[in-house]
Motif scaffolding. Sequence first.
Motif, PDB file in Angstrom:
ATOM      1  N   ALA A 145       0.827  -1.214   0.000  1.00 36.97           N
ATOM      2  CA  ALA A 145       0.000   0.000   0.000  1.00 36.97           C
ATOM      3  C   ALA A 145       0.857   1.258   0.000  1.00 36.97           C
ATOM      4  N   THR A 146       1.966   1.244   0.734  1.00 32.68           N
ATOM      5  CA  THR A 146       2.846   2.413   0.799  1.00 32.68           C
ATOM      6  C   THR A 146       3.486   2.680  -0.555  1.00 32.68           C
ATOM      7  N   VAL A 147       4.026   1.631  -1.174  1.00 32.66           N
ATOM      8  CA  VAL A 147       4.659   1.788  -2.490  1.00 32.66           C
ATOM      9  C   VAL A 147       3.607   2.191  -3.526  1.00 32.66           C
ATOM     10  N   GLY A 148       2.422   1.598  -3.428  1.00 34.83           N
ATOM     11  CA  GLY A 148       1.354   1.926  -4.367  1.00 34.83           C
ATOM     12  C   GLY A 148       0.910   3.365  -4.257  1.00 34.83           C
ATOM     13  N   ALA A 149       0.933   3.935  -3.058  1.00 32.35           N
ATOM     14  CA  ALA A 149       0.529   5.326  -2.870  1.00 32.35           C
ATOM     15  C   ALA A 149       1.594   6.284  -3.404  1.00 32.35           C
ATOM     16  N   ILE A 150       2.849   6.017  -3.087  1.00 25.80           N
ATOM     17  CA  ILE A 150       3.944   6.881  -3.542  1.00 25.80           C
ATOM     18  C   ILE A 150       4.038   6.882  -5.065  1.00 25.80           C
ATOM     19  N   GLU A 151       3.632   5.779  -5.674  1.00 32.59           N
ATOM     20  CA  GLU A 151       3.717   5.620  -7.124  1.00 32.59           C
ATOM     21  C   GLU A 151       3.061   6.779  -7.884  1.00 32.59           C
ATOM     22  N   PHE A 152       2.057   7.400  -7.271  1.00 32.76           N
ATOM     23  CA  PHE A 152       1.263   8.390  -8.002  1.00 32.76           C
ATOM     24  C   PHE A 152       1.660   9.835  -7.729  1.00 32.76           C
ATOM     25  N   LEU A 153       2.671  10.041  -6.901  1.00 35.29           N
ATOM     26  CA  LEU A 153       3.117  11.411  -6.632  1.00 35.29           C
ATOM     27  C   LEU A 153       3.622  12.088  -7.900  1.00 35.29           C
ATOM     28  N   ASN A 212      10.508   4.200  -8.608  1.00 40.92           N
ATOM     29  CA  ASN A 212       9.361   3.590  -9.284  1.00 40.92           C
ATOM     30  C   ASN A 212       8.311   4.633  -9.625  1.00 40.92           C
ATOM     31  N   CYS A 213       8.133   5.611  -8.738  1.00 45.75           N
ATOM     32  CA  CYS A 213       7.175   6.698  -8.979  1.00 45.75           C
ATOM     33  C   CYS A 213       7.528   7.457 -10.254  1.00 45.75           C
ATOM     34  N   ALA A 214       8.807   7.813 -10.412  1.00 42.87           N
ATOM     35  CA  ALA A 214       9.246   8.541 -11.610  1.00 42.87           C
ATOM     36  C   ALA A 214       9.082   7.682 -12.862  1.00 42.87           C
ATOM     37  N   LEU A 215       9.395   6.400 -12.747  1.00 44.01           N
ATOM     38  CA  LEU A 215       9.281   5.502 -13.898  1.00 44.01           C
ATOM     39  C   LEU A 215       7.826   5.247 -14.265  1.00 44.01           C
ATOM     40  N   PHE A 216       6.947   5.193 -13.262  1.00 50.31           N
ATOM     41  CA  PHE A 216       5.527   5.009 -13.542  1.00 50.31           C
ATOM     42  C   PHE A 216       4.968   6.207 -14.310  1.00 50.31           C
ATOM     43  N   MET A 217       5.444   7.398 -13.967  1.00 52.57           N
ATOM     44  CA  MET A 217       5.013   8.591 -14.682  1.00 52.57           C
ATOM     45  C   MET A 217       5.406   8.496 -16.158  1.00 52.57           C
ATOM     46  N   LEU A 218       6.633   8.038 -16.417  1.00 50.40           N
ATOM     47  CA  LEU A 218       7.071   7.855 -17.798  1.00 50.40           C
ATOM     48  C   LEU A 218       6.248   6.790 -18.505  1.00 50.40           C
ATOM     49  N   TYR A 219       5.917   5.724 -17.783  1.00 45.56           N
ATOM     50  CA  TYR A 219       5.105   4.651 -18.366  1.00 45.56           C
ATOM     51  C   TYR A 219       3.748   5.179 -18.818  1.00 45.56           C
ATOM     52  N   VAL A 220       3.088   5.990 -17.983  1.00 44.18           N
ATOM     53  CA  VAL A 220       1.772   6.523 -18.338  1.00 44.18           C
ATOM     54  C   VAL A 220       1.865   7.393 -19.589  1.00 44.18           C
ATOM     55  N   VAL A 221       2.880   8.252 -19.652  1.00 46.66           N
ATOM     56  CA  VAL A 221       3.036   9.154 -20.799  1.00 46.66           C
ATOM     57  C   VAL A 221       3.331   8.370 -22.073  1.00 46.66           C
ATOM     58  N   LEU A 222       4.292   7.453 -22.000  1.00 45.25           N
ATOM     59  CA  LEU A 222       4.698   6.700 -23.191  1.00 45.25           C
ATOM     60  C   LEU A 222       3.612   5.738 -23.655  1.00 45.25           C
ATOM     61  N   SER A 223       2.969   5.055 -22.715  1.00 48.07           N
ATOM     62  CA  SER A 223       1.950   4.080 -23.102  1.00 48.07           C
ATOM     63  C   SER A 223       0.713   4.770 -23.646  1.00 48.07           C
ATOM     64  N   HIS A 224       0.434   5.995 -23.192  1.00 49.38           N
ATOM     65  CA  HIS A 224      -0.696   6.734 -23.760  1.00 49.38           C
ATOM     66  C   HIS A 224      -0.400   7.126 -25.203  1.00 49.38           C
TER      67      HIS A 224
END
Length: 292
Positions: A104-112, A159-171
């Motif tokens: 839950a902690t990692v999942g929450a930070i993921e979206f910062l 992981n948070c920074a990489l998830f942001m890149l994933y959302v942008v690139l995958s969109h």
Amino acid sequence: MNSSGVASRRTAPRVPATAYFGVGAIFHYLGPAFAVLLFARVDVLGVAWLRIVSAAVVFAVWRKPWRLVRQLTPEQRWVLCWLGVVLAAMNAAFYLAIALLPLATVGAIEFLGTIVLAAVGVRNGRNVIALVLAVGGVVVLTDIRFAGAPLGFVLAFANCALFMLYVVLSHRVANSGPSGIDQLGAAMLIAAVVTAPLCFYAAPAFTSPVTLLAGIGVGICSSVIPYVTDQLAMARLRRATFALMLSILPAVATVIGIVVLTQVPSIQELAGIALIVAGVSVHQQPRETKEK
């Protein structure tokens, strides 16, 4: 176009985009929860490798993504290469983080990172409030556990920074040229090549059929089902709408952490997660990213 592509086009309009998102939301953290259980048998990086490779094999057999290379422009090929690298790094960082911190902690930070990007793109009062809420939530979470697992938080923020890149690139992939799922499959093959050196960490799985099947199951639950449903949802939703719906994911991570891993959060942890959820709900995407 192959028959599976035709079928997906015929079926997709009948299924609401929110249904695809809902399925993806569940498996986005259900797979990693199963992975945590597998850490007792296989090294964390070995599980990450099994996840990526098993997903790449599924996409290779199902979609044969290498056939679309000639259809792509040089720019689209570069986007795919970067997406593959991001997928490899994001999966490794995420698994290393959840080995040290609650899901839950990692999942929450993921979206910062999503909120920070929105605040940079649209400097208004709404995004300032969103950023304050999210940062406040992260401060609450890190205040609880930072002393015990500083490396876990470094990995969670990576992981948070990489998830942001994933959302942008995958969109971009979902709304450009050939099938987004085929392009995603190609990116997963690239991720498998990038993570090839990690195969040695998965050695215990090669001598245990049950462990190997469990690793394959983690890959399907973590990198096939949620990524495909993400593509189907993003192809029919504006990025702003998709980003708003992401606010439920920290709550999903919390529920799955409780049910599967018995990681019951404290009141303070729930407060931190709630602040981040509120921040994701409030934030506003840049106007130019709202178009499909």
